[in-house]
Scaffold this active site. Structure first.
Site, PDB file in Angstrom:
ATOM      1  N   HIS A 264       0.930  -1.335  -0.110  1.00 40.18           N
ATOM      2  CA  HIS A 264       0.120   0.113  -0.075  1.00 40.18           C
ATOM      3  C   HIS A 264       0.829   1.118  -0.030  1.00 40.18           C
ATOM      4  O   HIS A 264       2.132   1.267   0.454  1.00 40.18           O
ATOM      5  CB  HIS A 264      -1.030   0.103   1.360  1.00 40.18           C
ATOM      6  N   ASP A 318      -8.178  -5.338  -0.334  1.00 38.35           N
ATOM      7  CA  ASP A 318      -8.643  -6.009  -1.346  1.00 38.35           C
ATOM      8  C   ASP A 318      -8.394  -7.550  -1.147  1.00 38.35           C
ATOM      9  O   ASP A 318      -9.148  -8.422  -1.888  1.00 38.35           O
ATOM     10  CB  ASP A 318      -7.801  -5.517  -2.719  1.00 38.35           C
TER      11      ASP A 318
HETATM   12  C1  SDX Z   1      -6.054   0.095  -3.110  1.00 38.81           C
HETATM   13  O1  SDX Z   1      -4.345   4.529  -1.919  1.00 38.81           O
HETATM   14  C2  SDX Z   1      -5.367   4.146  -1.425  1.00 38.81           C
HETATM   15  O2  SDX Z   1      -5.771   4.477  -0.409  1.00 38.81           O
HETATM   16  C3  SDX Z   1      -5.905   3.015  -2.325  1.00 38.81           C
HETATM   17  C4  SDX Z   1      -6.889   1.972  -1.454  1.00 38.81           C
HETATM   18  C5  SDX Z   1      -8.227   2.635  -1.205  1.00 38.81           C
HETATM   19  O3  SDX Z   1      -8.810   2.502  -0.265  1.00 38.81           O
HETATM   20  O4  SDX Z   1      -8.620   3.458  -2.242  1.00 38.81           O
HETATM   21  O5  SDX Z   1      -6.395   1.496  -0.240  1.00 38.81           O
HETATM   22  C6  SDX Z   1      -7.257   0.644  -2.300  1.00 38.81           C
HETATM   23  O6  SDX Z   1      -6.004   0.532  -4.117  1.00 38.81           O
HETATM   24  C7  SDX Z   1      -5.234  -0.873  -2.187  1.00 38.81           C
HETATM   25  C8  SDX Z   1      -4.062  -1.274  -3.210  1.00 38.81           C
HETATM   26  C9  SDX Z   1      -4.524  -2.388  -4.076  1.00 38.81           C
HETATM   27  N1  SDX Z   1      -3.369  -2.727  -4.948  1.00 38.81           N
HETATM   28  C10 SDX Z   1      -3.064  -3.896  -4.983  1.00 38.81           C
HETATM   29  O7  SDX Z   1      -3.112  -4.887  -4.147  1.00 38.81           O
HETATM   30  C11 SDX Z   1      -1.958  -3.934  -5.968  1.00 38.81           C
HETATM   31  C12 SDX Z   1      -0.431  -4.689  -5.451  1.00 38.81           C
HETATM   32  N2  SDX Z   1       0.174  -3.492  -4.725  1.00 38.81           N
HETATM   33  C13 SDX Z   1       1.085  -2.954  -5.296  1.00 38.81           C
HETATM   34  O8  SDX Z   1       1.171  -2.626  -6.763  1.00 38.81           O
HETATM   35  C14 SDX Z   1       1.649  -1.678  -4.309  1.00 38.81           C
HETATM   36  O9  SDX Z   1       1.885  -2.066  -3.172  1.00 38.81           O
HETATM   37  C15 SDX Z   1       1.073  -0.263  -4.509  1.00 38.81           C
HETATM   38  C16 SDX Z   1       0.788   0.088  -5.910  1.00 38.81           C
HETATM   39  C17 SDX Z   1      -0.549  -0.590  -4.058  1.00 38.81           C
HETATM   40  C18 SDX Z   1       1.657   0.953  -3.795  1.00 38.81           C
HETATM   41  O10 SDX Z   1       3.150   0.836  -4.209  1.00 38.81           O
HETATM   42  P1  SDX Z   1       3.830   1.923  -4.355  1.00 38.81           P
HETATM   43  O11 SDX Z   1       3.543   2.734  -3.026  1.00 38.81           O
HETATM   44  O12 SDX Z   1       3.981   2.595  -5.356  1.00 38.81           O
HETATM   45  O13 SDX Z   1       5.197   1.242  -3.870  1.00 38.81           O
HETATM   46  P2  SDX Z   1       6.281   0.371  -5.046  1.00 38.81           P
HETATM   47  O14 SDX Z   1       5.331  -0.177  -6.049  1.00 38.81           O
HETATM   48  O15 SDX Z   1       7.298   1.468  -5.599  1.00 38.81           O
HETATM   49  O16 SDX Z   1       6.712  -0.680  -4.207  1.00 38.81           O
HETATM   50  C19 SDX Z   1       7.744  -0.657  -3.262  1.00 38.81           C
HETATM   51  C20 SDX Z   1       8.416  -1.901  -3.001  1.00 38.81           C
HETATM   52  C21 SDX Z   1       9.061  -2.571  -4.476  1.00 38.81           C
HETATM   53  O17 SDX Z   1      10.147  -3.178  -4.110  1.00 38.81           O
HETATM   54  P3  SDX Z   1      11.528  -2.611  -4.507  1.00 38.81           P
HETATM   55  O18 SDX Z   1      11.696  -2.360  -6.050  1.00 38.81           O
HETATM   56  O19 SDX Z   1      11.963  -1.392  -3.503  1.00 38.81           O
HETATM   57  O20 SDX Z   1      12.663  -3.724  -4.471  1.00 38.81           O
HETATM   58  O21 SDX Z   1       7.647  -2.783  -2.515  1.00 38.81           O
HETATM   59  C22 SDX Z   1       7.539  -3.884  -3.379  1.00 38.81           C
HETATM   60  C23 SDX Z   1       7.723  -3.219  -4.809  1.00 38.81           C
HETATM   61  O22 SDX Z   1       8.243  -4.556  -5.733  1.00 38.81           O
HETATM   62  N3  SDX Z   1       6.025  -4.264  -3.456  1.00 38.81           N
HETATM   63  C24 SDX Z   1       5.575  -5.395  -3.857  1.00 38.81           C
HETATM   64  C25 SDX Z   1       4.348  -5.219  -3.698  1.00 38.81           C
HETATM   65  N4  SDX Z   1       3.969  -3.822  -3.503  1.00 38.81           N
HETATM   66  C26 SDX Z   1       4.997  -3.120  -3.241  1.00 38.81           C
HETATM   67  N5  SDX Z   1       6.137  -6.485  -3.981  1.00 38.81           N
HETATM   68  C27 SDX Z   1       5.306  -7.798  -3.944  1.00 38.81           C
HETATM   69  N6  SDX Z   1       3.930  -7.570  -4.031  1.00 38.81           N
HETATM   70  C28 SDX Z   1       3.375  -6.237  -3.806  1.00 38.81           C
HETATM   71  N7  SDX Z   1       2.048  -6.249  -3.834  1.00 38.81           N
END
Ligand code: SDX
Length: 381
Positions: A264, A318
């Site tokens: 998140h 989710d």
């Molecule tokens: C919702 O914003 C809100 O409030 C949203 C929400 C709402 O109520 O409106 O809460 C609802 O959208 C919840 C999120 C739903 N999305 C997912 O479940 C999709 C999977 N999650 C990721 O895509 C991610 O966690 C995000 C997009 C939600 C947040 O990502 P960020 O803040 O942009 O961070 P990032 O993608 O740069 O990740 C940082 C690190 C990375 O690793 P490194 O490159 O630093 O080694 O964390 C890792 C990422 O690879 N990482 C994950 C991961 N999420 C982040 N690794 C594996 N699985 C994941 N799900």
């Protein structure tokens, strides 16, 4: 007026505060979410979608008379304009539900004489229409695409009960209604998430509430945002059964692929909405013969905890809403429309709040292209 040098580059606006709000408070480190100061766990256990919407819009919980009056205002707007029903019947059966929701939310403006009236009083009436009619247009589309008669809304029912009634044309169980109502409470608002911020960008130009909310539906559709709950279910179906979970997850993690329903932008602790939803999902899965799905989710959570909890990656709302919606018997591609149904409450509330102290949202851009490039005539290129 700030100069270019004073502007900060902040990709994804990770470190940017765009405005003040009194609607929802999130502490990402401690995993806290409050609607106007009321903890989300208390609301999930005690409130209803209608009551939580009143709280978000009015800044306090209603008394019994106020809640009854608000419920009546919503129920009086459940019906769709005849023109929108005609449009639904023209939508292809294989159309994407989220594209359909976005189109139909926008189409509501064509039949609303107040569509362009941006007075606070008109905006509240439009917010009530949007929250009241979105369930009807989702259910009516689903009935249409399955070749079934559209079921008219029943103004004697709550939003959760009415949705399940219109979707299936049969009496929903109390457990189902309660489960859906809890999901609607949990998804109603969440600060300036991508779809809510989208609605603010639109309303900040003094456009209208219908345009702002249909744009927000477009943002919510993305798998990094609201589309994640559908992605979780696709993943669980792809894994198939418990015996394959460990191998599947090992591969995903080795390939550094993102696991839907985890991580998140704000929460670096357990999403407080997932906490209660997890207990609810277990009970509902047990009652509906979907316990294997819940058990697989629990195992995925254990594996993720070992692998990435130290990076602040935990289940988000989710992850367990997927099992809940599946146990409710909702089609996979209706999961994200359910999110839109609930978040209509937050989108409309934030737009009305933002307009009280409106400022056009228009960030700068860091230009990294060339300068002083000569124009070369077509024949000389
Ligand atoms: C919702 O914003 C809100 O409030 C949203 C929400 C709402 O109520 O409106 O809460 C609802 O959208 C919840 C999120 C739903 N999305 C997912 O479940 C999709 C999977 N999650 C990721 O895509 C991610 O966690 C995000 C997009 C939600 C947040 O990502 P960020 O803040 O942009 O961070 P990032 O993608 O740069 O990740 C940082 C690190 C990375 O690793 P490194 O490159 O630093 O080694 O964390 C890792 C990422 O690879 N990482 C994950 C991961 N999420 C982040 N690794 C594996 N699985 C994941 N799900």
């Amino acid at each position: 007026m700030s100069t270019a040098t004073e502007k900060q580059f902040d990709q994804g606006l990770v470190n940017t505060i765009a405005a003040e709000t009194q609607m929802s408070f999130i502490d990402g480190e401690k995993g806290i979410l409050e609607y106007v100061g009321v903890d989300i766990d208390s609301l999930a256990r005690n409130s209803t979608f209608e009551e939580s919407t009143y709280l978000l819009w009015n800044g306090r919980l209603p008394n019994a008379a106020e809640l009854a009056a608000f419920e009546q205002q919503l129920r009086a707007e459940y019906e769709l304009p005849a023109g929108v029903l005609d449009m639904i019947r023209a939508v292809p059966a294989d159309a994407s539900p989220m594209h359909t929701v976005q189109t139909l939310v926008s189409s509501l403006s064509l039949f609303d004489a107040e569509a362009d009236d941006d007075s606070p009083e008109a905006n509240i009436r439009k917010a009530i229409r949007l929250v009241a009619k979105t369930p009807t247009l989702i259910a009516a589309f689903d009935r249409h695409r399955k070749g079934k008669d559209i079921v008219a809304p029943d103004a004697n029912r709550s939003i959760a009960s009415n949705f399940l009634w219109m979707l299936r044309g049969e009496e929903p169980t109390e457990t189902m209604v309660r489960a859906l109502d809890v999901c609607l409470v949990l998804h109603a608002d969440h600060g300036f998430n991508a779809s809510t911020f989208t609605s603010l960008v639109v309303i900040s130009t003094l456009s209208d509430l219908y345009s702002a909310c249909s744009a927000a539906v477009g943002a919510l559709r993305g798998p990094l945002h609201g589309g994640a709950n559908e992605g979780v279910m696709v993943m669980l179906n792809e894994i198939g059964d418990m015996s394959k979970v460990d191998e599947f997850m090992k591969g995903k993690l080795e390939r550094k692929e993102k696991i839907m329903g985890f991580g998140h932008r704000v929460y670096k602790a357990y999403d407080p909405r997932a906490t209660y939803l997890k207990t609810f999902a277990e009970g509902l899965a047990r009652d509906t013969g979907n316990l294997p799905l819940y058990e697989m989710s629990k195992r995925i959570e254990e594996i993720m905890h070992e692998a990435v909890a130290d990076k602040g990656i935990f289940p988000n709302v989710d992850f367990y809403s997927a099992t809940t919606y599946w146990s409710l018997g909702l089609d996979l591609d209706l999961f994200t429309p359910m999110f839109a149904l609930s978040r209509m409450s937050g989108w409309t509330g934030h737009c009305i709040e933002y307009l009280k102290d409106n400022k056009l949202i228009r960030p700068g851009a860091a230009y990294v292209g060339p300068h002083e490039v000569p124009y070369v005539a077509l024949g000389d290129r």
